[in-house]
Motif scaffolding. Structure first.
Motif, PDB file in Angstrom:
ATOM      1  N   ALA A 139       0.901  -1.273   0.034  1.00 49.03           N
ATOM      2  CA  ALA A 139       0.154   0.085  -0.046  1.00 49.03           C
ATOM      3  C   ALA A 139       0.994   1.059   0.008  1.00 49.03           C
ATOM      4  CB  ALA A 139      -0.817   0.015   1.309  1.00 49.03           C
ATOM      5  N   SER A 140       1.836   1.462   0.797  1.00 56.60           N
ATOM      6  CA  SER A 140       2.635   2.511   0.951  1.00 56.60           C
ATOM      7  C   SER A 140       3.593   2.703  -0.346  1.00 56.60           C
ATOM      8  CB  SER A 140       3.793   2.167   2.034  1.00 56.60           C
ATOM      9  OG  SER A 140       3.235   2.020   3.340  1.00 56.60           O
ATOM     10  N   LEU A 141       4.125   1.839  -1.192  1.00 54.38           N
ATOM     11  CA  LEU A 141       4.820   2.085  -2.251  1.00 54.38           C
ATOM     12  C   LEU A 141       3.903   2.376  -3.290  1.00 54.38           C
ATOM     13  CD1 LEU A 141       7.528   2.253  -3.728  1.00 54.38           C
ATOM     14  CD2 LEU A 141       7.576  -0.120  -3.966  1.00 54.38           C
ATOM     15  N   GLN A 142       2.580   1.733  -3.410  1.00 56.66           N
ATOM     16  CA  GLN A 142       1.712   2.110  -4.238  1.00 56.66           C
ATOM     17  C   GLN A 142       1.176   3.265  -4.488  1.00 56.66           C
ATOM     18  OE1 GLN A 142       1.032  -0.098  -7.080  1.00 56.66           O
ATOM     19  NE2 GLN A 142       0.125   1.650  -7.958  1.00 56.66           N
ATOM     20  N   ALA A 143       0.961   3.927  -2.950  1.00 59.83           N
ATOM     21  CA  ALA A 143       0.768   5.391  -2.697  1.00 59.83           C
ATOM     22  C   ALA A 143       1.594   6.285  -3.364  1.00 59.83           C
ATOM     23  CB  ALA A 143       0.564   5.648  -1.216  1.00 59.83           C
ATOM     24  N   VAL A 144       2.981   6.099  -3.327  1.00 57.60           N
ATOM     25  CA  VAL A 144       4.103   6.876  -3.819  1.00 57.60           C
ATOM     26  C   VAL A 144       3.997   6.820  -5.562  1.00 57.60           C
ATOM     27  CG1 VAL A 144       6.568   7.423  -4.209  1.00 57.60           C
ATOM     28  CG2 VAL A 144       5.705   6.325  -1.721  1.00 57.60           C
ATOM     29  N   ARG A 145       3.627   5.729  -6.031  1.00 56.77           N
ATOM     30  CA  ARG A 145       3.470   5.358  -7.269  1.00 56.77           C
ATOM     31  C   ARG A 145       2.385   6.094  -7.788  1.00 56.77           C
ATOM     32  NH1 ARG A 145       6.712   3.045 -11.837  1.00 56.77           N
ATOM     33  NH2 ARG A 145       5.565   3.933 -13.270  1.00 56.77           N
ATOM     34  N   LEU A 146       1.354   6.131  -7.216  1.00 53.65           N
ATOM     35  CA  LEU A 146       0.257   7.010  -7.625  1.00 53.65           C
ATOM     36  C   LEU A 146       0.361   8.195  -7.860  1.00 53.65           C
ATOM     37  CD1 LEU A 146      -2.949   7.089  -8.087  1.00 53.65           C
ATOM     38  CD2 LEU A 146      -3.154   7.484  -5.487  1.00 53.65           C
ATOM     39  N   LEU A 147       1.035   9.033  -6.952  1.00 55.00           N
ATOM     40  CA  LEU A 147       1.429  10.384  -7.046  1.00 55.00           C
ATOM     41  C   LEU A 147       2.532  10.362  -8.331  1.00 55.00           C
ATOM     42  CD1 LEU A 147       2.479  11.134  -3.481  1.00 55.00           C
ATOM     43  CD2 LEU A 147       0.345  11.899  -4.495  1.00 55.00           C
ATOM     44  N   HIS A 148       3.478   9.617  -8.432  1.00 57.42           N
ATOM     45  CA  HIS A 148       4.380   9.753  -9.331  1.00 57.42           C
ATOM     46  C   HIS A 148       3.700   9.773 -10.766  1.00 57.42           C
ATOM     47  CE1 HIS A 148       7.363   7.872 -12.499  1.00 57.42           C
ATOM     48  NE2 HIS A 148       7.931   8.595 -12.050  1.00 57.42           N
ATOM     49  N   ASP A 149       2.678   8.693 -10.867  1.00 54.19           N
ATOM     50  CA  ASP A 149       1.947   8.612 -12.278  1.00 54.19           C
ATOM     51  C   ASP A 149       1.029   9.798 -12.450  1.00 54.19           C
ATOM     52  OD1 ASP A 149       3.193   6.160 -12.451  1.00 54.19           O
ATOM     53  OD2 ASP A 149       1.568   5.091 -11.769  1.00 54.19           O
ATOM     54  N   GLN A 150       0.700  10.348 -11.696  1.00 52.98           N
ATOM     55  CA  GLN A 150      -0.383  11.619 -11.758  1.00 52.98           C
ATOM     56  C   GLN A 150       0.622  12.740 -11.715  1.00 52.98           C
ATOM     57  OE1 GLN A 150      -3.922  12.274 -10.040  1.00 52.98           O
ATOM     58  NE2 GLN A 150      -4.769  10.284  -9.955  1.00 52.98           N
ATOM     59  N   GLY A 151       1.940  12.680 -11.744  1.00 54.90           N
ATOM     60  CA  GLY A 151       2.704  13.879 -11.669  1.00 54.90           C
ATOM     61  C   GLY A 151       2.497  14.945 -10.480  1.00 54.90           C
ATOM     62  N   VAL A 152       2.047  14.320  -9.335  1.00 52.38           N
ATOM     63  CA  VAL A 152       1.756  14.963  -7.969  1.00 52.38           C
ATOM     64  C   VAL A 152       3.332  14.952  -7.382  1.00 52.38           C
ATOM     65  CG1 VAL A 152       0.512  15.161  -6.035  1.00 52.38           C
ATOM     66  CG2 VAL A 152      -0.466  14.204  -8.241  1.00 52.38           C
ATOM     67  N   ALA A 153       3.636  16.333  -6.969  1.00 52.38           N
ATOM     68  CA  ALA A 153       4.906  16.473  -6.101  1.00 52.38           C
ATOM     69  C   ALA A 153       4.869  15.594  -4.808  1.00 52.38           C
ATOM     70  CB  ALA A 153       5.086  17.756  -6.048  1.00 52.38           C
ATOM     71  N   HIS A 154       5.826  15.115  -4.523  1.00 49.31           N
ATOM     72  CA  HIS A 154       5.843  14.096  -3.288  1.00 49.31           C
ATOM     73  C   HIS A 154       7.359  14.317  -2.630  1.00 49.31           C
ATOM     74  CE1 HIS A 154       8.363  10.850  -4.942  1.00 49.31           C
ATOM     75  NE2 HIS A 154       7.438  10.836  -5.954  1.00 49.31           N
ATOM     76  N   PRO A 155       7.516  14.418  -1.402  1.00 46.36           N
ATOM     77  CA  PRO A 155       8.802  14.164  -0.758  1.00 46.36           C
ATOM     78  C   PRO A 155       9.551  13.052  -1.069  1.00 46.36           C
ATOM     79  CG  PRO A 155       7.099  13.476   0.714  1.00 46.36           C
ATOM     80  CD  PRO A 155       6.530  13.775  -0.327  1.00 46.36           C
ATOM     81  N   ARG A 156      11.017  13.014  -0.734  1.00 51.85           N
ATOM     82  CA  ARG A 156      11.641  11.781  -0.589  1.00 51.85           C
ATOM     83  C   ARG A 156      11.046  10.691   0.060  1.00 51.85           C
ATOM     84  NH1 ARG A 156      17.136  10.782   2.819  1.00 51.85           N
ATOM     85  NH2 ARG A 156      17.453   8.763   2.140  1.00 51.85           N
ATOM     86  N   CYS A 157      10.717   9.590  -0.458  1.00 52.23           N
ATOM     87  CA  CYS A 157       9.968   8.471   0.482  1.00 52.23           C
ATOM     88  C   CYS A 157      10.857   7.407   0.860  1.00 52.23           C
ATOM     89  CB  CYS A 157       8.760   8.153  -0.352  1.00 52.23           C
ATOM     90  SG  CYS A 157       7.557   9.478  -0.545  1.00 52.23           S
ATOM     91  N   MET A 158      11.032   7.210   2.125  1.00 51.15           N
ATOM     92  CA  MET A 158      11.875   5.898   2.228  1.00 51.15           C
ATOM     93  C   MET A 158      11.109   4.961   3.071  1.00 51.15           C
ATOM     94  SD  MET A 158      14.750   8.422   4.307  1.00 51.15           S
ATOM     95  CE  MET A 158      13.682   9.611   4.940  1.00 51.15           C
ATOM     96  N   LEU A 159      11.184   3.703   2.553  1.00 53.88           N
ATOM     97  CA  LEU A 159      10.379   2.631   2.950  1.00 53.88           C
ATOM     98  C   LEU A 159      11.335   1.750   3.798  1.00 53.88           C
ATOM     99  CD1 LEU A 159       8.454   3.619   0.505  1.00 53.88           C
ATOM    100  CD2 LEU A 159       7.524   1.283   0.473  1.00 53.88           C
ATOM    101  N   LEU A 160      10.991   1.626   4.985  1.00 55.19           N
ATOM    102  CA  LEU A 160      11.745   0.768   6.095  1.00 55.19           C
ATOM    103  C   LEU A 160      10.987  -0.600   6.473  1.00 55.19           C
ATOM    104  CD1 LEU A 160      14.058   2.281   8.652  1.00 55.19           C
ATOM    105  CD2 LEU A 160      12.401   0.532   9.437  1.00 55.19           C
ATOM    106  N   ILE A 161      11.074  -1.458   5.878  1.00 55.77           N
ATOM    107  CA  ILE A 161      10.469  -2.812   6.350  1.00 55.77           C
ATOM    108  C   ILE A 161      11.009  -3.591   7.021  1.00 55.77           C
ATOM    109  CG2 ILE A 161       8.951  -4.580   5.293  1.00 55.77           C
ATOM    110  CD1 ILE A 161       8.158  -1.453   4.513  1.00 55.77           C
ATOM    111  N   GLU A 162      10.839  -4.209   8.233  1.00 51.62           N
ATOM    112  CA  GLU A 162      11.692  -4.727   9.046  1.00 51.62           C
ATOM    113  C   GLU A 162      11.220  -6.204   9.180  1.00 51.62           C
ATOM    114  OE1 GLU A 162      11.532  -5.109  13.235  1.00 51.62           O
ATOM    115  OE2 GLU A 162       9.933  -3.494  13.595  1.00 51.62           O
TER     116      GLU A 162
END
Length: 473
Positions: A139-162
């Protein structure tokens, strides 16, 4: 580059991505018995955690925007950590958390279901780890991908999966230290490992309880003796244990007697509890499988919310020295051991509370019994910083866009030890903690399941929060 999502297009994109990209990967993840190290001490040799990480790594490499760095970080003697670093297209940095380790199987699954067998029934996906918390990465990475695909500005996103959250995240501090130079200064931390009271609203977690645990052992004899010969002469180890617990807990009400284990409840949290109670009414108590005529501790939903989020409560979660009834003879048992689990208010220090338990329970025991308290782990709770400014505005808008209802703010009764850890590491960050662990989800038990519409909506909520952070600069 734009600053806001096209919600109509976003809803379709999220739905399509879940069907085509996420569900196949999540079903493959369920099939992997990646039990947490506390439940699989030979995890490194068995290879299940590595298999889960490999699956997630491959998916991230396929789905992440161009320029993303995907890496599995391995430290000697530690579980691996999946690190996904998506360059920002706008200002700011965000940290998105998840975990891939799972609880053990548990008994009682329906005949057509099982912990390692994904089964989809309507809006539900059954299988261990689906809701807790395997979906979070996707869900988290898809949220970032959604912004990328619509050309919506987003911060640097770091996924930390333990891979050791279900064991109390013992490896996470070492990984954070190893990543110190890469973590930057996140302005937003997202965690999707929390709960919800229903699937019709956005439930934002405001606090989590801590915990103090340990084994209380009371010994009066070296070995068991005939109860007819000894009772009335030798004191009962069970009665002594009961008397010691009375120092800690009021047996009539369950109230914890020690002021050092209680906390002042902030007025904001009381007001949020009242508002949440108005929404859920009797659902909080009603979701439990009551036996016979048993009732809740209060008929006031707001008080129950505060009980499970800001007040300490004791449970005896195990016992030794008590034979099964079918094997019980007329024996005065030599000893009794009770395993204690004390849930703590968010602001009470878990280590200090554990020391208090040991002192109060072992000091000057009745009849000079041999009493010991062995600590069994401690965890600090967490109290969210204020939801104000851009994050508050984002949550209001996202709740309207994805749920058609206002958000509800409420504490959770469980513990996520890492939240306190991340709060201490990033004191200036805002926190978005929410999740899918609502009615019927049954994380840790049989028939664990993920409510798919809720997971899709949270994907959109995370995307909107990231966009709002970039807009705020």
């Amino acid at each position: 580059m734009t600053s806001t999502l096209d919600i109509t297009a976003a809803r379709k994109a999220v739905s399509d991505a879940w069907e085509s990209e996420i569900l196949p990967a999540l079903e493959a993840f369920i099939r992997i018995p990646a039990k947490s190290p506390a439940f699989d001490p030979d995890w490194a040799q068995n290879g299940h955690i590595d298999a889960a990480v490999s699956l997630a790594e491959d998916w991230c490499r396929r789905v992440a925007p161009d320029g993303t760095r995907v890496e599995v970080i391995r430290l000697a003697g530690r579980t691996p950590l999946l690190w996904v670093d998506v360059p920002g297209t706008g200002p700011g940095e965000a940290l998105l958390y998840g975990h891939l380790d799972k609880q053990p199987e548990a008994d009682g699954w329906d005949a057509d279901k099982g912990p390692w067998t994904p089964v989809r029934t309507g809006d539900w996906l059954y299988g261990r780890g689906a809701a807790d918390d395997g979906y979070a990465l996707f869900a988290s990475l898809q949220a970032v991908r959604l912004l990328h695909d619509q050309g919506v500005a987003h911060p640097r996103c770091m996924l930390l999966i333990e891979c050791a959250e279900e064991s109390g995240s013992p490896d996470l501090p070492a990984h954070l230290d190893a990543l110190q130079d890469r973590l930057g200064t996140p302005g937003l931390v997202v965690c999707l490992d929390s709960g919800c009271a229903d699937y019709e609203r956005l439930w934002v977690t405001t606090s989590l309880r801590g915990m103090a645990a340990g084994d209380l052992r009371v010994q009066v004899l070296e070995q068991g003796v005939h109860s007819g010969d000894a009772s009335g002469v030798v004191p009962s180890s069970f009665r002594i244990a009961r008397a010691l617990l009375d120092r800690l807990e009021d047996a009539d009400t369950g109230t914890i007697r020690l002021s050092s284990l209680r906390a002042e409840i902030p007025e904001e949290r009381r007001q949020q509890a009242e508002r949440a109670a108005a929404v859920i009414g009797g659902q909080l108590a009603g979701k439990f499988p009551w036996a016979g005529s048993a009732t809740a501790l209060s008929d006031d939903p707001a008080e129950l919310i505060l009980n499970r989020t800001w007040r300490p409560w004791l449970e005896i979660i195990g016992a030794d020295g008590l034979p099964p009834g079918a094997e019980a003879g007329n024996v005065l048992r030599p000893e009794t051991t009770l395993r204690l689990s004390l849930r703590l208010p968010p602001t009470i220090d878990g280590e200090a509370a554990t020391r208090t338990l040991g002192e109060v329970l072992s000091d000057d025991p009745p009849h000079g019994a041999n009493v010991t308290f062995r600590p069994g782990g401690a965890a600090n709770g967490w109290n969210a910083p204020a939801f104000e400014g851009w994050l508050a505005d984002s949550l209001e808008a996202a709740a309207s866009n994805w749920f058609d209802t206002p958000p509800v703010f409420m504490g959770e009764g469980g513990s996520i030890p890492l939240m306190n850890l991340l709060g201490a590491r990033f004191p200036a960050a805002r926190f978005l903690v929410t999740g899918v662990l609502g009615p019927g989800a049954n994380a840790h038990g049989p028939n664990e399941c993920l409510h798919l519409p809720m997971a899709q909506r949270l994907t959109g909520v995370v995307a909107e929060a990231l966009a709002a952070q970039a807009r705020a600069g």
